[in-house]
Design a protein around this motif. Sequence first.
Motif, PDB file in Angstrom:
ATOM      1  N   GLN A   1      24.805  43.033  29.165  1.00 19.87           N
ATOM      2  CA  GLN A   1      24.497  44.455  29.080  1.00 19.87           C
ATOM      3  C   GLN A   1      24.917  45.184  30.352  1.00 19.87           C
ATOM      4  O   GLN A   1      25.521  46.259  30.291  1.00 19.87           O
ATOM      5  N   GLU A   2      24.645  44.605  31.513  1.00 22.42           N
ATOM      6  CA  GLU A   2      25.001  45.257  32.768  1.00 22.42           C
ATOM      7  C   GLU A   2      26.494  45.182  33.042  1.00 22.42           C
ATOM      8  O   GLU A   2      27.050  46.055  33.711  1.00 22.42           O
ATOM      9  N   ALA A   3      27.171  44.141  32.552  1.00 30.12           N
ATOM     10  CA  ALA A   3      28.610  44.030  32.765  1.00 30.12           C
ATOM     11  C   ALA A   3      29.357  45.154  32.053  1.00 30.12           C
ATOM     12  O   ALA A   3      30.425  45.561  32.494  1.00 30.12           O
ATOM     13  N   ARG A   4      28.789  45.655  30.960  1.00 33.84           N
ATOM     14  CA  ARG A   4      29.424  46.781  30.266  1.00 33.84           C
ATOM     15  C   ARG A   4      29.381  48.052  31.101  1.00 33.84           C
ATOM     16  O   ARG A   4      30.189  48.942  30.930  1.00 33.84           O
ATOM     17  N   GLU A   5      28.401  48.136  32.004  1.00 31.25           N
ATOM     18  CA  GLU A   5      28.262  49.327  32.839  1.00 31.25           C
ATOM     19  C   GLU A   5      29.229  49.333  34.023  1.00 31.25           C
ATOM     20  O   GLU A   5      29.495  50.385  34.582  1.00 31.25           O
ATOM     21  N   ILE A   6      29.718  48.167  34.440  1.00 34.03           N
ATOM     22  CA  ILE A   6      30.555  48.085  35.636  1.00 34.03           C
ATOM     23  C   ILE A   6      32.001  48.344  35.258  1.00 34.03           C
ATOM     24  O   ILE A   6      32.564  47.682  34.400  1.00 34.03           O
ATOM     25  N   ARG A   7      32.604  49.292  35.913  1.00 31.03           N
ATOM     26  CA  ARG A   7      34.009  49.628  35.688  1.00 31.03           C
ATOM     27  C   ARG A   7      34.736  49.536  37.018  1.00 31.03           C
ATOM     28  O   ARG A   7      34.164  49.868  38.061  1.00 31.03           O
ATOM     29  N   PRO A   8      35.993  49.127  37.001  1.00 31.56           N
ATOM     30  CA  PRO A   8      36.743  49.175  38.254  1.00 31.56           C
ATOM     31  C   PRO A   8      36.934  50.621  38.679  1.00 31.56           C
ATOM     32  O   PRO A   8      37.027  51.513  37.834  1.00 31.56           O
TER      33      PRO A   8
ATOM     34  N   MET B   1      41.612  42.455  39.541  1.00 36.62           N
ATOM     35  CA  MET B   1      42.082  41.881  38.278  1.00 36.62           C
ATOM     36  C   MET B   1      42.883  42.905  37.488  1.00 36.62           C
ATOM     37  O   MET B   1      43.829  42.549  36.792  1.00 36.62           O
ATOM     38  N   ALA B   2      42.522  44.191  37.599  1.00 31.49           N
ATOM     39  CA  ALA B   2      43.278  45.232  36.906  1.00 31.49           C
ATOM     40  C   ALA B   2      44.633  45.445  37.573  1.00 31.49           C
ATOM     41  O   ALA B   2      45.611  45.779  36.911  1.00 31.49           O
ATOM     42  N   ALA B   3      44.698  45.229  38.900  1.00 29.00           N
ATOM     43  CA  ALA B   3      45.957  45.423  39.617  1.00 29.00           C
ATOM     44  C   ALA B   3      46.970  44.341  39.258  1.00 29.00           C
ATOM     45  O   ALA B   3      48.170  44.599  39.212  1.00 29.00           O
ATOM     46  N   GLU B   4      46.495  43.128  39.023  1.00 29.49           N
ATOM     47  CA  GLU B   4      47.392  42.037  38.649  1.00 29.49           C
ATOM     48  C   GLU B   4      46.756  41.270  37.495  1.00 29.49           C
ATOM     49  O   GLU B   4      45.966  40.355  37.712  1.00 29.49           O
ATOM     50  N   PRO B   5      47.043  41.649  36.260  1.00 30.96           N
ATOM     51  CA  PRO B   5      46.420  40.989  35.108  1.00 30.96           C
ATOM     52  C   PRO B   5      46.742  39.493  35.090  1.00 30.96           C
ATOM     53  O   PRO B   5      47.827  39.069  35.431  1.00 30.96           O
TER      54      PRO B   5
END
Length: 182
Positions: free
Chosen positions: A55-62, A139-143
């Motif tokens: 549930q909390e992981a859904r709240e975290i965005r890069p 992780m978003a910078a280098e998939p």
Amino acid sequence: MTEGDLILGMILIIGFALLGLATTWGWARNARETRRIREALEAWALQELARRREQEAREIRPPEDLRAYLADLLARAGMEGARVQEVTPLPGGPGFRVIADGRAWILSPHPPGQGKGIALDALTTGDRWTAERLRRARMAAEPGLAVPPTERWWLAPEIRTFAPRRAPRWFPILPPLPRRTS
């Protein structure tokens, strides 16, 4: 000693044996029930922890603007007025190279090997999700890059040392071999 005394003694011995047997059986039953309750409680706690993490992981965005986010983190970590000019992912590594106020820094989940680093975590920045946001930004910078989950990231000055090359020694005690000039 009469027959009545013998019978009374046998009754007492059998009574104490039955009392010990009943007590032992009760303790074993109590231990089984306690173990069953503990296992059920552990299973519930693990399920609840997994549910809350999901549930909390859904709240975290890069962070969308990594430079602004890092400038804010650095200000909260004690580097007020730090201007972040450039943030570039390190090739093949989990960190970033950050240029702030003309100095080069390495932002990494690994503690700095040399030099003093600033720990960017919930205690220094007040942001509960600092480490996870930085991990997701990397992780978003280098998939496809595996960035280790950690409780804190480190910002340390980039250290570049250029030691002069010494002539190879073929045995540690002997002086270096002379160079040939031909």
